[in-house]
Scaffold this active site. Sequence first.
Site, PDB file in Angstrom:
ATOM      1  CE1 TYR A 203      38.467  47.152  41.439  1.00 53.32           C
ATOM      2  CE2 TYR A 203      38.295  44.830  41.149  1.00 53.32           C
ATOM      3  CZ  TYR A 203      38.152  45.888  40.540  1.00 53.32           C
ATOM      4  OH  TYR A 203      38.108  46.210  39.238  1.00 53.32           O
TER       5      TYR A 203
ATOM      6  N   GLY B 249      39.482  46.924  53.430  1.00 53.30           N
ATOM      7  CA  GLY B 249      38.444  47.654  52.065  1.00 53.30           C
ATOM      8  C   GLY B 249      39.902  48.604  53.407  1.00 53.30           C
TER       9      GLY B 249
ATOM     10  CB  SER C 199      37.547  37.023  48.395  1.00 49.77           C
ATOM     11  OG  SER C 199      37.873  38.335  48.406  1.00 49.77           O
TER      12      SER C 199
ATOM     13  CE1 TYR D 226      34.648  34.208  47.635  1.00 49.61           C
ATOM     14  CE2 TYR D 226      35.900  33.197  45.845  1.00 49.61           C
ATOM     15  CZ  TYR D 226      35.138  34.030  46.568  1.00 49.61           C
ATOM     16  OH  TYR D 226      34.475  35.380  46.413  1.00 49.61           O
TER      17      TYR D 226
ATOM     18  CG  PHE E 109      31.944  34.704  35.032  1.00 46.46           C
ATOM     19  CD1 PHE E 109      30.626  34.517  35.627  1.00 46.46           C
ATOM     20  CD2 PHE E 109      32.416  33.678  34.959  1.00 46.46           C
ATOM     21  CE1 PHE E 109      29.855  33.488  35.176  1.00 46.46           C
ATOM     22  CE2 PHE E 109      31.632  32.038  34.673  1.00 46.46           C
ATOM     23  CZ  PHE E 109      30.206  32.203  35.130  1.00 46.46           C
TER      24      PHE E 109
ATOM     25  CG  LEU F  95      46.768  38.586  35.034  1.00 48.46           C
ATOM     26  CD1 LEU F  95      47.779  38.156  35.644  1.00 48.46           C
ATOM     27  CD2 LEU F  95      45.597  38.279  33.570  1.00 48.46           C
TER      28      LEU F  95
ATOM     29  CG  ASP G  44      44.067  29.968  39.049  1.00 46.98           C
ATOM     30  OD1 ASP G  44      43.988  29.910  40.038  1.00 46.98           O
ATOM     31  OD2 ASP G  44      45.992  30.143  38.695  1.00 46.98           O
TER      32      ASP G  44
HETATM   33  N1  UFG Z   1      47.590  35.243  37.303  1.00 52.25           N
HETATM   34  C1  UFG Z   1      48.385  35.094  36.835  1.00 52.25           C
HETATM   35  N2  UFG Z   1      49.596  35.745  37.867  1.00 52.25           N
HETATM   36  C2  UFG Z   1      49.331  36.556  38.339  1.00 52.25           C
HETATM   37  C3  UFG Z   1      47.993  36.823  39.616  1.00 52.25           C
HETATM   38  C4  UFG Z   1      47.132  35.704  38.331  1.00 52.25           C
HETATM   39  O1  UFG Z   1      49.489  34.651  36.007  1.00 52.25           O
HETATM   40  O2  UFG Z   1      50.310  37.433  39.610  1.00 52.25           O
HETATM   41  C5  UFG Z   1      46.327  34.270  36.823  1.00 52.25           C
HETATM   42  C6  UFG Z   1      45.664  33.145  37.301  1.00 52.25           C
HETATM   43  O3  UFG Z   1      46.509  31.883  37.737  1.00 52.25           O
HETATM   44  C7  UFG Z   1      44.462  33.146  36.478  1.00 52.25           C
HETATM   45  C8  UFG Z   1      44.009  34.571  35.995  1.00 52.25           C
HETATM   46  O4  UFG Z   1      45.614  34.445  36.075  1.00 52.25           O
HETATM   47  O5  UFG Z   1      44.519  32.118  35.941  1.00 52.25           O
HETATM   48  C9  UFG Z   1      43.020  35.258  36.716  1.00 52.25           C
HETATM   49  O6  UFG Z   1      43.713  35.252  38.175  1.00 52.25           O
HETATM   50  P1  UFG Z   1      42.895  36.510  39.264  1.00 52.25           P
HETATM   51  O7  UFG Z   1      43.647  36.003  40.675  1.00 52.25           O
HETATM   52  O8  UFG Z   1      43.479  37.610  38.712  1.00 52.25           O
HETATM   53  O9  UFG Z   1      41.756  35.899  39.143  1.00 52.25           O
HETATM   54  P2  UFG Z   1      41.172  34.568  39.532  1.00 52.25           P
HETATM   55  O10 UFG Z   1      40.664  33.421  38.450  1.00 52.25           O
HETATM   56  O11 UFG Z   1      41.662  33.589  40.640  1.00 52.25           O
HETATM   57  O12 UFG Z   1      39.659  34.920  40.578  1.00 52.25           O
HETATM   58  C10 UFG Z   1      38.148  34.793  40.140  1.00 52.25           C
HETATM   59  C11 UFG Z   1      38.296  35.311  40.987  1.00 52.25           C
HETATM   60  C12 UFG Z   1      36.865  34.827  42.170  1.00 52.25           C
HETATM   61  C13 UFG Z   1      37.241  33.601  41.985  1.00 52.25           C
HETATM   62  C14 UFG Z   1      37.897  32.844  40.974  1.00 52.25           C
HETATM   63  C15 UFG Z   1      37.312  30.960  41.072  1.00 52.25           C
HETATM   64  O13 UFG Z   1      38.324  36.300  41.019  1.00 52.25           O
HETATM   65  O14 UFG Z   1      36.213  35.489  42.975  1.00 52.25           O
HETATM   66  O15 UFG Z   1      38.249  32.820  39.633  1.00 52.25           O
HETATM   67  O16 UFG Z   1      38.267  30.547  39.910  1.00 52.25           O
HETATM   68  F1  UFG Z   1      36.597  32.619  43.271  1.00 52.25           F
END
Ligand code: UFG
Length: 324
Positions: A11, A36, A76, A140, A168, A189, A284
């Site tokens: 990505y 990928g 990741s 990770y 971030f 998300l 989280d």
């Molecule tokens: N979330 C939902 N529903 C979903 C997907 C995500 O509620 O279907 C929430 C997650 O719980 C989180 C937020 O949306 O609170 C963002 O989630 P993501 O999965 O999009 O991203 P993350 O914050 O988990 O991941 C990011 C980076 C990672 C890093 C991480 C550190 O992508 O590389 O933060 O916590 F490791």
Amino acid sequence: MKVLVCGGAGYIGSHMVRHLVGDGVSTVVFDNLSTGHRESVGDTAFVRGDLLDATQLRDLFSQHRFDAVMHFCARSLVGESVQQPYAYYENNVAGTLNLLQAMRDASVGKLVFSSTAAVFGHPESELIDESHPTRPINPYGASKRMVETILEDAARAYGLRSVALRYFNAAGASPQGDIGESHSPETHLIPNMLRAANGDAPSLKVFGNDYSTPDGTCVRDYVHVDDLADAHSRALDFMASNEGAHAFNLGNGAGFSVMQMIHAAGEVAKQPIPFEIAPRRAGDPDRLVASSGKARRELGWQPRYTDIADIIDTAWRWHRNPRY
Ligand code: UFG
């Protein structure tokens, strides 16, 4: 200038490749295609291979004379890393060591490394700058922090120049709409919201609404993938005049809760995003928001996408008609 992009079919890597090619930089992509997509790099020189295969790496470096390497290869997913720590340390640490050894053997002395906000663990301040303690809370984040430490040691021992960029939340897609985020299964998300908007998923699960944030849902700092790519190009320039191992936090410095994101995505997609509240997802943190002052000062980095609706809009263009 010739740059090797490891993980260039992923990505963030694929947006980087487009950026480099647009700047007229000779670019070679190395990717095992585990996550990928070959289509995402078009006719850019492509080698299918794995960092765990040292022989393949040696061949690659003997066939090309690279000036620098950008390293996006990694597993990741935080949750998966807790379940499969060996796979994370093997890919992210052992794989990187193979790459560093191949670079040293070939006298390639500059690396831009994809790091993450997950190196910090639980945030101890509203905005996270580079002085924040690094205490990762999952394999990770630990694997990425280990590589940062290896890069610091390599600078001292071998004079390797490196920049670790701690993303971030990478977000959005090329505004042309022909490359974008596509994971299987999708855990992030923004893609999950837009899949719910499209009807590709029944509804979005909101993982927890009892966090200590204003609306109870997690707050994150979403930064556009093209702005991340721009920071990498600046890191290359930076290494031309700066020795040593450096780290920069990359975010917009603005936090959005999951509920705010659902609202913003509904406006962009011109339809409400169906959602349901689900239990918290393990690992989280409540809130992760960057201070990117150091990147602004030292790299001259200025994100172009500062409006969350614009970021989501580029993702929406991709998700309406994904090519892969
Ligand atoms: N979330 C939902 N529903 C979903 C997907 C995500 O509620 O279907 C929430 C997650 O719980 C989180 C937020 O949306 O609170 C963002 O989630 P993501 O999965 O999009 O991203 P993350 O914050 O988990 O991941 C990011 C980076 C990672 C890093 C991480 C550190 O992508 O590389 O933060 O916590 F490791």
